[in-house]
Design a protein around this motif. Structure first.
Motif, mmCIF file in Angstrom:
data_model
loop_
_atom_site.group_PDB
_atom_site.id
_atom_site.type_symbol
_atom_site.label_atom_id
_atom_site.label_comp_id
_atom_site.label_asym_id
_atom_site.label_seq_id
_atom_site.Cartn_x
_atom_site.Cartn_y
_atom_site.Cartn_z
ATOM 1 N N TYR A 131 -21.632 24.200 40.953
ATOM 2 C CA TYR A 131 -20.383 23.460 40.735
ATOM 3 C C TYR A 131 -20.483 22.061 41.336
ATOM 4 C CZ TYR A 131 -15.472 22.277 40.479
ATOM 5 O OH TYR A 131 -14.295 21.638 40.195
ATOM 6 N N VAL A 132 -21.026 21.953 42.543
ATOM 7 C CA VAL A 132 -21.174 20.655 43.192
ATOM 8 C C VAL A 132 -22.150 19.777 42.398
ATOM 9 C CG1 VAL A 132 -22.046 19.498 45.266
ATOM 10 C CG2 VAL A 132 -20.498 21.442 45.477
ATOM 11 N N ALA A 133 -23.227 20.371 41.889
ATOM 12 C CA ALA A 133 -24.186 19.611 41.083
ATOM 13 C C ALA A 133 -23.521 19.098 39.803
ATOM 14 C CB ALA A 133 -25.396 20.478 40.747
ATOM 15 N N TRP A 134 -22.693 19.945 39.181
ATOM 16 C CA TRP A 134 -21.955 19.541 37.985
ATOM 17 C C TRP A 134 -21.032 18.369 38.292
ATOM 18 C CZ3 TRP A 134 -20.736 19.040 33.118
ATOM 19 C CH2 TRP A 134 -19.414 18.781 32.765
ATOM 20 N N ASP A 135 -20.315 18.470 39.392
ATOM 21 C CA ASP A 135 -19.381 17.413 39.786
ATOM 22 C C ASP A 135 -20.132 16.102 40.042
ATOM 23 O OD1 ASP A 135 -16.622 16.724 40.403
ATOM 24 O OD2 ASP A 135 -17.289 16.536 42.480
ATOM 25 N N LEU B 7 -23.030 15.262 38.670
ATOM 26 C CA LEU B 7 -23.510 14.783 37.368
ATOM 27 C C LEU B 7 -22.408 14.041 36.622
ATOM 28 C CD1 LEU B 7 -25.567 14.700 34.998
ATOM 29 C CD2 LEU B 7 -24.631 16.910 34.278
ATOM 30 N N THR B 8 -21.240 14.636 36.518
ATOM 31 C CA THR B 8 -20.167 13.984 35.764
ATOM 32 C C THR B 8 -19.700 12.708 36.457
ATOM 33 O OG1 THR B 8 -18.490 15.423 36.769
ATOM 34 C CG2 THR B 8 -19.385 16.093 34.625
ATOM 35 N N GLY B 9 -19.754 12.707 37.780
ATOM 36 C CA GLY B 9 -19.417 11.477 38.502
ATOM 37 C C GLY B 9 -20.390 10.357 38.201
ATOM 38 N N ALA B 10 -21.679 10.692 38.135
ATOM 39 C CA ALA B 10 -22.693 9.686 37.827
ATOM 40 C C ALA B 10 -22.526 9.149 36.406
ATOM 41 C CB ALA B 10 -24.095 10.276 38.008
ATOM 42 N N ILE B 11 -22.167 10.025 35.471
ATOM 43 C CA ILE B 11 -21.990 9.590 34.082
ATOM 44 C C ILE B 11 -20.740 8.728 33.948
ATOM 45 C CG2 ILE B 11 -21.616 10.343 31.702
ATOM 46 C CD1 ILE B 11 -23.060 12.994 32.514
ATOM 47 N N ARG C 15 -28.497 1.986 27.808
ATOM 48 C CA ARG C 15 -27.948 2.842 28.866
ATOM 49 C C ARG C 15 -26.603 3.417 28.452
ATOM 50 N NH1 ARG C 15 -28.030 2.747 35.305
ATOM 51 N NH2 ARG C 15 -26.360 4.261 35.642
ATOM 52 N N GLU C 16 -25.751 2.608 27.831
ATOM 53 C CA GLU C 16 -24.451 3.116 27.384
ATOM 54 C C GLU C 16 -24.617 4.196 26.319
ATOM 55 O OE1 GLU C 16 -21.608 -0.772 28.193
ATOM 56 O OE2 GLU C 16 -22.831 -0.700 26.370
ATOM 57 N N ILE C 17 -25.596 4.036 25.438
ATOM 58 C CA ILE C 17 -25.857 5.067 24.425
ATOM 59 C C ILE C 17 -26.277 6.368 25.103
ATOM 60 C CG2 ILE C 17 -27.364 5.728 22.504
ATOM 61 C CD1 ILE C 17 -27.411 2.664 21.780
ATOM 62 N N VAL C 18 -27.140 6.260 26.105
ATOM 63 C CA VAL C 18 -27.542 7.456 26.851
ATOM 64 C C VAL C 18 -26.336 8.050 27.574
ATOM 65 C CG1 VAL C 18 -28.923 8.286 28.805
ATOM 66 C CG2 VAL C 18 -29.960 6.803 27.072
ATOM 67 N N ASP C 19 -25.500 7.198 28.185
ATOM 68 C CA ASP C 19 -24.328 7.700 28.903
ATOM 69 C C ASP C 19 -23.341 8.396 27.964
ATOM 70 O OD1 ASP C 19 -25.214 6.883 31.391
ATOM 71 O OD2 ASP C 19 -24.126 4.986 31.339
ATOM 72 N N ILE C 20 -23.139 7.846 26.781
ATOM 73 C CA ILE C 20 -22.260 8.486 25.792
ATOM 74 C C ILE C 20 -22.819 9.863 25.425
ATOM 75 C CG2 ILE C 20 -21.460 8.361 23.386
ATOM 76 C CD1 ILE C 20 -21.390 5.234 23.859
ATOM 77 N N THR C 21 -24.119 9.919 25.226
ATOM 78 C CA THR C 21 -24.768 11.189 24.880
ATOM 79 C C THR C 21 -24.672 12.178 26.036
ATOM 80 O OG1 THR C 21 -26.307 9.899 23.527
ATOM 81 C CG2 THR C 21 -26.890 12.194 23.944
ATOM 82 N N LEU C 22 -24.890 11.691 27.249
ATOM 83 C CA LEU C 22 -24.758 12.560 28.421
ATOM 84 C C LEU C 22 -23.331 13.082 28.573
ATOM 85 C CD1 LEU C 22 -26.880 10.583 31.030
ATOM 86 C CD2 LEU C 22 -27.394 12.868 30.134
ATOM 87 N N ALA D 20 -21.075 13.554 26.212
ATOM 88 C CA ALA D 20 -20.831 14.574 25.191
ATOM 89 C C ALA D 20 -21.588 15.858 25.514
ATOM 90 C CB ALA D 20 -21.239 14.046 23.814
ATOM 91 N N GLY D 21 -22.847 15.731 25.924
ATOM 92 C CA GLY D 21 -23.639 16.907 26.257
ATOM 93 C C GLY D 21 -23.089 17.664 27.454
ATOM 94 N N ALA D 22 -22.655 16.915 28.462
ATOM 95 C CA ALA D 22 -22.071 17.552 29.642
ATOM 96 C C ALA D 22 -20.802 18.311 29.278
ATOM 97 C CB ALA D 22 -21.782 16.503 30.711
ATOM 98 N N ARG D 23 -19.984 17.729 28.387
ATOM 99 C CA ARG D 23 -18.762 18.416 27.973
ATOM 100 C C ARG D 23 -19.091 19.677 27.208
ATOM 101 N NH1 ARG D 23 -15.310 19.156 30.714
ATOM 102 N NH2 ARG D 23 -15.921 17.067 31.386
ATOM 103 N N ASN D 24 -20.125 19.653 26.385
ATOM 104 C CA ASN D 24 -20.541 20.857 25.675
ATOM 105 C C ASN D 24 -20.925 21.951 26.658
ATOM 106 O OD1 ASN D 24 -21.201 20.833 22.438
ATOM 107 N ND2 ASN D 24 -20.896 18.793 23.269
ATOM 108 N N TYR D 25 -21.701 21.576 27.673
ATOM 109 C CA TYR D 25 -22.107 22.549 28.681
ATOM 110 C C TYR D 25 -20.880 23.178 29.337
ATOM 111 C CZ TYR D 25 -23.109 23.929 33.483
ATOM 112 O OH TYR D 25 -23.122 24.580 34.683
ATOM 113 N N PHE D 26 -20.009 22.351 29.878
ATOM 114 C CA PHE D 26 -18.891 22.864 30.669
ATOM 115 C C PHE D 26 -17.900 23.632 29.795
ATOM 116 C CE2 PHE D 26 -15.191 22.453 33.552
ATOM 117 C CZ PHE D 26 -15.793 22.858 34.730
ATOM 118 N N SER D 27 -17.560 23.072 28.653
ATOM 119 C CA SER D 27 -16.590 23.733 27.769
ATOM 120 C C SER D 27 -17.096 25.087 27.305
ATOM 121 C CB SER D 27 -16.303 22.853 26.544
ATOM 122 O OG SER D 27 -15.618 21.691 26.906
ATOM 123 N N ARG D 28 -18.352 25.140 26.936
ATOM 124 C CA ARG D 28 -18.894 26.398 26.420
ATOM 125 C C ARG D 28 -18.993 27.457 27.523
ATOM 126 N NH1 ARG D 28 -20.376 25.426 21.159
ATOM 127 N NH2 ARG D 28 -20.628 23.214 20.662
#
Length: 197
Positions: A44-48, A50-54, A145-152, A154-162
């Protein structure tokens, strides 16, 4: 309803207690998703982190718009409600209502609409994505970098939501969402032609 046996506030110890205390400080309560995922507090802390960095790299407005697009594409009521509340810090409610109903017709910039379309495609058909999808963002002024951040984002949301959907985590309705906004956030997304971006 989740079958998980999650700790109460009084039962939480160590890192889990710290996580709960952070939520109580920021939200006034510990939401169901925190309780469920605190069963592995290190993750959970690692997730938090990650999303903070993005979000700090992408910016809160863009991060929330991408997150809402991905959550809507996945059908994650948990994340739509939670991030609908968070998006109120960067969008007025009338515009957020429009975004929830159809972000293509919500007064957003062409670049914002494009990044949300990108997030939808990444959430529904990532295997079909090509360099053309990234180039479309670059042509609208996004840096690599912004393209990577947008992808990250979206990908992070897929992980957490699923994860929340798979664990049947109880749905929390944040305080401060109007009935109209709750209804708009939870409505099915509008049908779009299959060739739309």
């Amino acid at each position: 309803m989740s079958i998980l046996n999650v700790p109460s506030d009084a039962e939480a110890t160590g890192l889990t207690a710290e996580i709960f205390a952070d939520d109580i400080r920021s939200m006034g309560h510990v939401p169901s998703h925190t309780r469920a995922l605190s069963l592995n507090p290190e993750a959970y802390v690692a997730w938090d982190s990650l999303t903070g960095a993005i979000s700090s790299s992408l910016g809160v407005r863009r991060y929330e718009l991408v997150t809402l697009a991905a959550a809507q594409a996945i059908g994650s009521d948990h994340c739509l409600l939670a991030h609908g509340k968070k998006a109120l810090t960067v969008l007025p409610e009338d515009q957020l209502l429009a975004v929830a109903r159809d972000f293509h017709d919500a007064g957003l910039s062409p670049a914002e609409v494009a990044m949300m379309d990108y997030a939808v495609k990444a959430s529904t058909d990532a295997a079909a994505m090509t360099d053309d999808d990234s180039l479309a963002l670059r042509e609208l002024g996004f840096t690599d970098r912004e393209i990577v951040d947008i992808t990250l984002a979206a990908g992070a949301r897929n992980y957490f939501s699923r994860v929340l959907l798979a664990l049947a985590v109880d749905l929390d309705v944040p305080e401060g969402l109007s009935p109209a906004l709750r209804e708009a956030l939870l409505a099915p997304p509008p049908a779009r032609p299959s060739n739309s971006r």
